[in-house]
Design a protein around this motif. Structure first.
Motif, mmCIF file in Angstrom:
data_model
loop_
_atom_site.group_PDB
_atom_site.id
_atom_site.type_symbol
_atom_site.label_atom_id
_atom_site.label_comp_id
_atom_site.label_asym_id
_atom_site.label_seq_id
_atom_site.Cartn_x
_atom_site.Cartn_y
_atom_site.Cartn_z
ATOM 1 N N ASN A 1 0.996 -1.302 -0.222
ATOM 2 C CA ASN A 1 0.097 -0.040 -0.297
ATOM 3 C C ASN A 1 0.838 1.171 0.058
ATOM 4 O OD1 ASN A 1 0.143 -1.452 3.279
ATOM 5 N ND2 ASN A 1 0.026 0.215 3.231
ATOM 6 N N MET A 2 0.723 2.191 -0.461
ATOM 7 C CA MET A 2 0.886 3.723 -0.950
ATOM 8 C C MET A 2 -0.136 4.718 -0.857
ATOM 9 S SD MET A 2 4.474 4.440 -1.208
ATOM 10 C CE MET A 2 4.788 6.281 -1.826
ATOM 11 N N VAL A 3 0.631 5.290 0.153
ATOM 12 C CA VAL A 3 -0.717 6.875 0.295
ATOM 13 C C VAL A 3 0.303 7.861 0.361
ATOM 14 C CG1 VAL A 3 -2.038 5.172 2.039
ATOM 15 C CG2 VAL A 3 -0.238 6.569 2.593
ATOM 16 N N GLY A 4 -0.472 9.082 0.587
ATOM 17 C CA GLY A 4 0.389 10.670 0.442
ATOM 18 C C GLY A 4 0.810 11.089 -0.444
ATOM 19 N N VAL A 5 1.452 10.336 -2.127
ATOM 20 C CA VAL A 5 1.452 11.002 -2.759
ATOM 21 C C VAL A 5 1.203 11.471 -3.866
ATOM 22 C CG1 VAL A 5 2.450 9.625 -5.192
ATOM 23 C CG2 VAL A 5 2.438 8.406 -3.452
ATOM 24 N N ASN A 6 2.177 12.629 -4.425
ATOM 25 C CA ASN A 6 2.188 14.615 -4.656
ATOM 26 C C ASN A 6 1.866 13.565 -6.074
ATOM 27 O OD1 ASN A 6 1.491 16.009 -5.975
ATOM 28 N ND2 ASN A 6 2.282 17.377 -4.441
ATOM 29 N N GLY A 7 0.385 13.075 -6.802
ATOM 30 C CA GLY A 7 0.283 13.641 -8.265
ATOM 31 C C GLY A 7 0.289 14.233 -9.253
ATOM 32 N N GLU A 8 0.464 15.572 -8.539
ATOM 33 C CA GLU A 8 0.950 16.567 -9.917
ATOM 34 C C GLU A 8 2.774 16.245 -9.652
ATOM 35 O OE1 GLU A 8 -0.585 19.637 -7.385
ATOM 36 O OE2 GLU A 8 -2.635 19.646 -7.782
ATOM 37 N N LEU A 9 3.294 16.081 -8.758
ATOM 38 C CA LEU A 9 4.378 15.814 -8.741
ATOM 39 C C LEU A 9 4.930 14.979 -9.971
ATOM 40 C CD1 LEU A 9 7.347 16.579 -7.972
ATOM 41 C CD2 LEU A 9 7.076 15.177 -6.132
ATOM 42 N N VAL A 10 4.309 14.120 -9.240
ATOM 43 C CA VAL A 10 4.415 12.365 -10.652
ATOM 44 C C VAL A 10 4.530 12.946 -12.582
ATOM 45 C CG1 VAL A 10 3.374 10.551 -10.934
ATOM 46 C CG2 VAL A 10 3.839 10.621 -8.584
ATOM 47 N N ASP A 11 2.874 13.739 -12.100
ATOM 48 C CA ASP A 11 3.297 14.335 -13.602
ATOM 49 C C ASP A 11 3.850 14.923 -14.440
ATOM 50 O OD1 ASP A 11 1.568 14.804 -15.935
ATOM 51 O OD2 ASP A 11 0.736 17.453 -14.975
ATOM 52 N N GLU A 12 4.728 16.474 -13.512
ATOM 53 C CA GLU A 12 5.392 17.067 -13.788
ATOM 54 C C GLU A 12 6.977 16.354 -14.108
ATOM 55 O OE1 GLU A 12 5.488 19.917 -14.770
ATOM 56 O OE2 GLU A 12 3.101 20.589 -14.163
ATOM 57 N N VAL A 13 7.173 15.721 -13.591
ATOM 58 C CA VAL A 13 8.235 14.905 -13.498
ATOM 59 C C VAL A 13 8.061 13.315 -14.416
ATOM 60 C CG1 VAL A 13 9.336 14.787 -11.236
ATOM 61 C CG2 VAL A 13 8.258 13.180 -11.457
ATOM 62 N N ASN A 14 7.355 13.056 -14.696
ATOM 63 C CA ASN A 14 6.806 12.376 -16.260
ATOM 64 C C ASN A 14 6.912 13.011 -17.603
ATOM 65 O OD1 ASN A 14 6.803 9.490 -16.567
ATOM 66 N ND2 ASN A 14 5.050 9.884 -16.687
ATOM 67 N N LYS A 15 6.817 13.861 -17.573
ATOM 68 C CA LYS A 15 6.940 14.709 -18.417
ATOM 69 C C LYS A 15 8.456 15.308 -19.485
ATOM 70 C CE LYS A 15 2.733 17.771 -17.157
ATOM 71 N NZ LYS A 15 2.167 19.076 -17.070
ATOM 72 N N ASP A 16 7.937 14.520 -20.738
ATOM 73 C CA ASP A 16 9.706 14.225 -21.501
ATOM 74 C C ASP A 16 10.251 15.604 -21.325
ATOM 75 O OD1 ASP A 16 10.958 16.160 -23.996
ATOM 76 O OD2 ASP A 16 10.373 13.618 -24.223
ATOM 77 N N ILE A 17 11.002 15.815 -21.306
ATOM 78 C CA ILE A 17 11.978 17.454 -20.537
ATOM 79 C C ILE A 17 11.762 18.429 -21.259
ATOM 80 C CG2 ILE A 17 14.602 16.218 -21.813
ATOM 81 C CD1 ILE A 17 14.263 18.707 -18.423
ATOM 82 N N ASP A 18 11.641 18.483 -23.108
ATOM 83 C CA ASP A 18 10.876 19.649 -23.843
ATOM 84 C C ASP A 18 10.479 19.778 -24.083
ATOM 85 O OD1 ASP A 18 13.677 18.126 -24.852
ATOM 86 O OD2 ASP A 18 12.584 17.224 -26.139
ATOM 87 N N VAL A 19 9.432 19.572 -23.069
ATOM 88 C CA VAL A 19 8.393 20.588 -22.991
ATOM 89 C C VAL A 19 7.564 20.564 -21.545
ATOM 90 C CG1 VAL A 19 6.960 18.983 -25.082
ATOM 91 C CG2 VAL A 19 6.749 18.049 -22.932
ATOM 92 N N THR A 20 8.504 20.599 -20.665
ATOM 93 C CA THR A 20 8.544 20.063 -19.046
ATOM 94 C C THR A 20 8.264 22.291 -19.057
ATOM 95 O OG1 THR A 20 9.050 17.845 -18.657
ATOM 96 C CG2 THR A 20 9.150 19.904 -17.089
#
Length: 443
Positions: free
Chosen positions: A126-145
């Protein structure tokens, strides 16, 4: 680019994977030993003289970050980032529950005393407390982040697996007029498998994009990260069950039946049944856990990420680490289970059951289940049963499933209907089993 590495660094990988099980089936009066797993009092005054299970398994996974079309995902050309619906928030959660039962049996000693023995392997993550907005940002391609500053908060995750051998005993406590009460207890010997946890404290990440040279784009982070494991995963050691790291577990349960149908007959006696139990009281004792604490105050570049061979090398090369070895206790996923079963007539039932965690999900190394409530219409006979469970699951919302029992075989899912017709499935569940039922001498 090694976005997967960075995603792992900041906990998103837990959602790519998932102590509820046997939705619908476990409340069947012919569920046998599978119902004993949730309430040991079910072992006595059952429909079986003996229920021998050859094998059964259940798997449940859910999260509140990604929703998918299961049929499209099974095609093998499904891109989670492009095709899935997303619900990014500051506290995304997910869990995974695997439950495999080996050779097991129940046995009526007398009409008022019964026992069961079972073997079982389980895993809960189980996993709680993960900031999904951070997950989204760091998972974007570096050229569009774009540049960002996001507080990661205090993510907390644990995985715990173990084998258990259990012995159950149930007895009739009251059988008077319209009222019937039975109780049961299960004692379990536990053999430790793998235990690991990850816990972040006051994490934040700032990204400064270098437009001219993306490889020199910078990530500034603060906070601390604590990781631990019961085996040497950094050097490729494989997980194995350790008889030297053991524990003991206990289940307690009671069932009340209002027997207006026919108190003296041998068939379906009750009009209404209410049951409650507390399962998985206890813990596992791991003798030699390796715990690493990383000071995340620092700066890394996109190039640092690209150059790292694996997650361990990245952390060790860029952050200060403090290591220690120690013995720890890993709690079982202690939970309260309730069930209310209404016998509409001899073959049709309505059931309302609930699973409620008694462990705080924010506890470091705290194994928990997600809360759920299930409403199940059921058709039940001696040789055949059919279920249509509708479940509200804490992390993933409402799921609709179906299942059946036909003689020695049972198979089903707590989410099959939802998975077939939804483009936004956030949970999946399946169970299957084979048993040799020896029925009582009545229908």
């Amino acid at each position: 680019m090694k976005k997967t590495l960075l995603l792992c660094c900041f906990f998103g990988s837990f959602f790519y994977a998932r102590s509820q099980s046997y939705f619908g089936f476990r409340d069947d009066n012919y569920a046998g030993i599978q119902s004993v797993l949730f309430n040991p009092s079910a072992v006595v005054d059952s429909k079986y003289r003996s229920d021998v299970t050859i094998f059964s398994a259940s798997a449940t996974g859910q999260n509140d970050l990604y929703g998918i079309n299961v049929l499209d995902a099974l095609d093998g050309d499904y891109d989670l980032d492009l095709d899935a619906s997303k619900n990014f928030k500051s506290n995304n959660r997910g869990n995974l529950n695997l439950d495999i039962m080996g050779p097991s049996f129940t046995l009526n000693i007398t009409p008022t005393h019964s026992i069961a023995l079972f073997s079982r392997v389980r895993s809960v993550t189980n996993m709680v407390g993960v900031n999904g907005e951070l997950v989204d940002e760091v998972n974007k391609d570096i050229d569009v982040t774009n540049s960002f500053l996001i507080t990661g908060g205090n993510p907390n995750g644990v995985t715990n697996s173990w084998a258990e051998i259990g012995a159950s005993y149930g007895t009739v406590l009251l059988d008077r007029d319209d009222h019937f009460v039975k109780g049961g207890i299960t004692l379990k010997y536990l053999m430790a498998g793998a235990n690991g946890y990850i816990n972040g404290s006051d994490i934040s990440v700032a990204f400064n994009r270098n437009v001219a040279n993306p490889a020199l784009s910078e990530y500034y982070s603060t906070g601390t990260l604590r990781t631990a494991a019961s085996y040497d995963y950094e050097n490729g050691e494989k997980m194995k069950f350790d008889p030297n790291s053991a524990g003991v577990g206990v289940d307690l349960g009671f069932t009340y039946e209002y027997r207006t149908n026919c108190h003296t007959c041998m068939g379906n006696r009750y009009k209404f049944k209410a049951a409650a139990s507390v399962t998985d009281i206890g813990s596992l004792n791991y003798k030699n856990i390796t715990e690493n604490t990383y000071n995340l105050n620092g700066r890394v570049t996109q190039e640092d990420i690209e150059d790292a061979e694996d997650i361990f090398e990245f952390f060790d090369a860029n952050y200060t680490k403090t290591s220690s070895r120690k013995a720890v206790k890993a709690n079982l996923p202690t939970a309260l289970h309730t069930s209310f079963d209404w016998n509409i007539n001899n073959k049709f039932y309505l059931n309302l059951s609930g699973d409620f965690s008694l462990v705080n999900a924010d506890k470091i190394n705290g194994t928990t289940i997600a809360n759920s409530v299930t409403f199940t219409p059921r058709y039940e006979t001696r040789q055949f049963s059919f279920y249509l469970p509708v479940t509200y699951m804490e992390y993933s919302g409402t799921q609709i499933g179906t299942g059946f029992r036909a003689g020695p075989i049972f198979i089903g899912s707590g989410s099959l209907v939802s998975n077939l017709f939804s483009n936004n499935s956030k949970a999946a569940n399946v169970f299957v089993g084979l048993k040799l039922p020896i029925y009582q001498n009545y229908n």
